[in-house]
Design an enzyme around this catalytic site. Structure first.
Site, short mmCIF file in Angstrom:
data_model
loop_
_atom_site.label_atom_id
_atom_site.label_comp_id
_atom_site.label_asym_id
_atom_site.label_seq_id
_atom_site.Cartn_x
_atom_site.Cartn_y
_atom_site.Cartn_z
N GLU A 194 13.46 -12.10 3.53
CA GLU A 194 12.20 -11.49 3.96
C GLU A 194 12.42 -10.75 5.27
O GLU A 194 13.02 -11.29 6.21
CB GLU A 194 11.12 -12.57 4.14
CG GLU A 194 9.86 -12.13 4.88
CD GLU A 194 9.19 -10.91 4.27
OE1 GLU A 194 8.74 -10.05 5.04
OE2 GLU A 194 9.13 -10.80 3.04
N ALA A 195 11.92 -9.51 5.34
CA ALA A 195 12.12 -8.70 6.55
C ALA A 195 11.27 -9.18 7.71
O ALA A 195 11.63 -8.96 8.88
CB ALA A 195 11.80 -7.24 6.24
N TRP A 228 4.56 -3.52 8.03
CA TRP A 228 5.66 -2.59 8.23
C TRP A 228 5.21 -1.54 9.25
O TRP A 228 4.23 -0.83 9.02
CB TRP A 228 6.05 -1.93 6.91
CG TRP A 228 6.81 -2.86 6.02
CD1 TRP A 228 6.29 -3.70 5.07
CD2 TRP A 228 8.22 -3.06 6.01
NE1 TRP A 228 7.29 -4.42 4.47
CE2 TRP A 228 8.49 -4.05 5.03
CE3 TRP A 228 9.29 -2.51 6.72
CZ2 TRP A 228 9.78 -4.49 4.74
CZ3 TRP A 228 10.57 -2.95 6.44
CH2 TRP A 228 10.81 -3.91 5.47
N GLY A 269 1.34 -9.75 1.11
CA GLY A 269 -0.08 -9.42 1.07
C GLY A 269 -0.97 -10.63 1.03
O GLY A 269 -2.09 -10.60 1.56
N VAL A 301 17.35 -6.01 3.87
CA VAL A 301 18.30 -5.58 2.85
C VAL A 301 18.57 -4.09 3.04
O VAL A 301 17.64 -3.27 3.00
CB VAL A 301 17.77 -5.88 1.44
CG1 VAL A 301 18.63 -5.19 0.38
CG2 VAL A 301 17.73 -7.38 1.19
N TRP A 337 -5.32 -1.76 -0.79
CA TRP A 337 -4.01 -2.40 -0.68
C TRP A 337 -3.59 -3.06 -2.00
O TRP A 337 -3.01 -4.13 -2.02
CB TRP A 337 -4.01 -3.41 0.47
CG TRP A 337 -4.48 -2.77 1.74
CD1 TRP A 337 -3.75 -1.96 2.58
CD2 TRP A 337 -5.79 -2.84 2.31
NE1 TRP A 337 -4.54 -1.53 3.62
CE2 TRP A 337 -5.80 -2.06 3.49
CE3 TRP A 337 -6.98 -3.50 1.95
CZ2 TRP A 337 -6.91 -1.91 4.29
CZ3 TRP A 337 -8.09 -3.35 2.75
CH2 TRP A 337 -8.05 -2.57 3.91
N HIS A 338 -3.89 -2.35 -3.11
CA HIS A 338 -3.53 -2.84 -4.45
C HIS A 338 -2.48 -1.92 -5.08
O HIS A 338 -2.53 -1.64 -6.28
CB HIS A 338 -4.77 -2.92 -5.33
CG HIS A 338 -5.77 -3.92 -4.87
ND1 HIS A 338 -7.07 -3.96 -5.37
CD2 HIS A 338 -5.70 -4.92 -3.96
CE1 HIS A 338 -7.74 -4.94 -4.78
NE2 HIS A 338 -6.92 -5.53 -3.92
N ALA A 377 4.27 -6.38 -8.20
CA ALA A 377 3.22 -5.50 -8.73
C ALA A 377 3.76 -4.16 -9.19
O ALA A 377 3.07 -3.43 -9.91
CB ALA A 377 2.13 -5.30 -7.68
N THR A 409 -5.12 -7.64 -6.69
CA THR A 409 -3.82 -7.83 -7.34
C THR A 409 -3.09 -9.12 -6.97
O THR A 409 -2.01 -9.39 -7.50
CB THR A 409 -2.90 -6.64 -7.03
OG1 THR A 409 -2.91 -6.37 -5.62
CG2 THR A 409 -3.36 -5.40 -7.78
#
Length: 531
Positions: free
Chosen positions: A36-37, A68, A98, A233, A466-467, A501, A512
């Protein structure tokens, strides 16, 4: 140099990644790495800004602390006379993704959503195929004994019972019933139009993210599970057309991690970007950037879905504030509504609305989105740099039906607030972006009298919710736009899956989060059974 070897490397510790890390590491013989970033969010150290489930806007008031940084997108489609400015897009960058920062509404969508997936080539993903995984993920406090619900899953779901609704909420229900909308009680088992107490992923009044549910202390101590947070990554490692691992920036070290299988769960913007940088995507686009083509898959980065949204707010009058202060806190914020715009008779239930009044902010609000959109967008790489964001265009309202749905939604809101039970408050409704609800926009009644001004306002201020989804969709092998098969395996290469997603063929008629939990459970099951 190879630093570490795993059976499964999961790229992205959001909603889907949390599920897969749990399920795959449940077998002791599987060596699993979750990368995970963003920051870790262990149970004993959850930041207070994301812990309060009844104040879901708090993360967005924290700048890019949990997102981000400087990620911008275009929302609205190009249109004559409309200036498009890049807008900040809050995509979670922390464990839980999310589910740690977005709204806590738990919505499955409609059976037709998943039957549509099946018809589009996602074999086994119809309603009957996905329902067991919705059930598996949840622990429903109200309907756990119902055959359509679960009572033993990692994610608690609950509602504010109507007996504890605020007086303002009760007044809103009276307005809705006068408009012909009944109380359907359970949005995840009744699929007609109506109003309901929204289902929330809450424990008491605390947010319950996927990380909290699937990566609790009992999971974290598994010796075969490694969790690397604040690690980036850089690229996927390849040998021929086989994906063999990942290159990871961890602290100041760059590590080469070998894997039997790499699983992308970085979300619908980041996962396709990783595919493209690896050489999996539209060949012409890759050639233009000097990226060697590993697999020509034209659908990577296309088919980008989002729910178009807009908001309406009004300062609370003294009586409205008093009435909103009664009942349990959760009932002050939202009353859920599923409604039909009438724009396309073939797709009813194409609107989702929330009506509420919050005495803390002093605002009444009615926010809604196009629950069954027709517009799609895309993303493309700007360059091959792993630290560059892709160029993202949601292309909202490119299909005129979606503009018609927003207009219809605003007229419905006006109709609801004109009912005697709400009209008594004398609220002056004004337009507001859903992404930043605040007073000061044009008055709703004025805009509804000027069709050109209304359209201009909507095209300029349309938001999303944000979906983001659909950019590496499931489909059959002979479908040039399909990117993965029914088990998330990427066409044209070996050793690589996508399980977030991105793989949704269409965006569900829903928030979502629950559908993403479901699909991650289903892909995990496919991996463990080698389907």
């Amino acid at each position: 140099m190879t630093d570490t070897i795993f059976d499964y490397v999961i790229v992205g510790g959001g909603t889907a990644g949390s599920v897969l890390a749990n399920r795959l590491s449940a077998r002791p013989e599987n060596r699993v790495l979750l990368i995970e970033a963003g920051i870790d969010t262990p149970e004993n150290n959850i930041p207070p800004e994301i812990h309060d489930g009844l104040r879901p806007w708090l993360p967005r008031l924290s700048g890019d602390k949990f997102f981000w940084p400087n990620l911008t997108i275009h929302r609205a489609a190009e249109h004559p006379g409309i200036t498009r400015e890049p807008q900040f897009y809050e995509q979670g960058r922390l464990l839980g993704g999310g589910s740690s920062v977005n709204m806590v509404v738990s919505n499955r969508g409609l059976p037709r959503d998943y039957d549509e997936w099946q018809a589009l080539g996602a074999d086994g993903w119809d309603w009957q195929g996905v329902l067991p995984y919705f059930i598996k993920t949840e622990r429903d406090a109200d309907y756990g004994d119902d055959p359509l619900h679960g009572n033993a899953g990692p994610i608690p779901i609950g509602r504010v019972d109507s007996r504890h609704w605020s007086d303002f909420t009760v007044a809103a229900t009276q307005a809705l019933e006068a408009a012909g909308l009944p109380n359907i009680h359970d949005q995840n088992a009744r699929f007609d139009d109506g109003y309901f107490p929204p289902a929330f992923t809450l424990k008491g009044e605390e947010r319950f993210s996927a990380a909290r549910g699937y990566l609790d202390a009992s999971v974290r101590v598994r010796p075969n599970l490694s969790l690397w947070t604040e690690s980036r990554v850089l690229k996927l490692l390849t040998t021929g057309n086989a994906i063999t691992g990942v290159s990871v920036l961890r602290g100041r070290e760059t590590l080469q991690v070998q894997a039997r299988e790499v699983i992308l769960t970085a979300g619908a913007l980041q996962s396709p970007a990783i595919l493209l940088r690896t050489g999996i995507g539209p060949a012409a686009d890759l050639h233009a950037l000097g990226i060697p083509v590993l697999a020509d898959r034209p659908g990577v980065g296309r088919n980008l879905w989002e729910h178009s949204s807009i908001g309406v707010v009004a300062p609370l009058t003294e009586q409205a504030r008093a009435d909103a202060s009664t009942g349990k806190a959760g009932s002050r914020h939202q009353l859920g509504i599923r409604a039909s715009s009438g724009v396309d008779p073939a797709t009813p239930s194409d609107l989702f609305l929330h009506i509420g009044a919050d005495p803390v902010s002093g605002l009444a609000s009615a926010v809604f989105w196009v629950n069954k959109p027709s517009s799609t967008g895309w993303l493309k790489l700007k360059d091959a740099d792993p630290f560059s964001y892709p160029d993202v265009d949601f292309n909202l309202l490119s299909d005129p039906r979606d503009l018609g749905r927003l207009k219809a939604g605003l007229r419905l809101i006006t109709h609801y607030f004109a009912a005697p039970s709400l009209a008594k408050y004398g609220l002056a409704l004004a337009l507001s972006r859903f992404a930043a609800p605040q007073p000061g926009g044009p008055l709703l009644n004025d805009l509804l009298q000027d069709e050109a001004a209304l359209e201009r306002y909507l095209r300029t201020n349309v938001g999303g919710v944000w979906h983001a989804s659909g950019t590496a969709r499931i489909g059959r092998a002979d479908d040039s736009q399909a990117v993965v098969d029914k088990a998330g395996r990427v066409y044209g290469v070996t050793g690589l899956r996508v399980a977030d997603a991105s793989i949704m063929p269409t965006v569900p008629t829903a928030n979502t989060n629950l559908p993403t939990l479901m699909l991650a459970e289903k892909i995990a099951d496919a991996i463990l059974t080698q389907a």
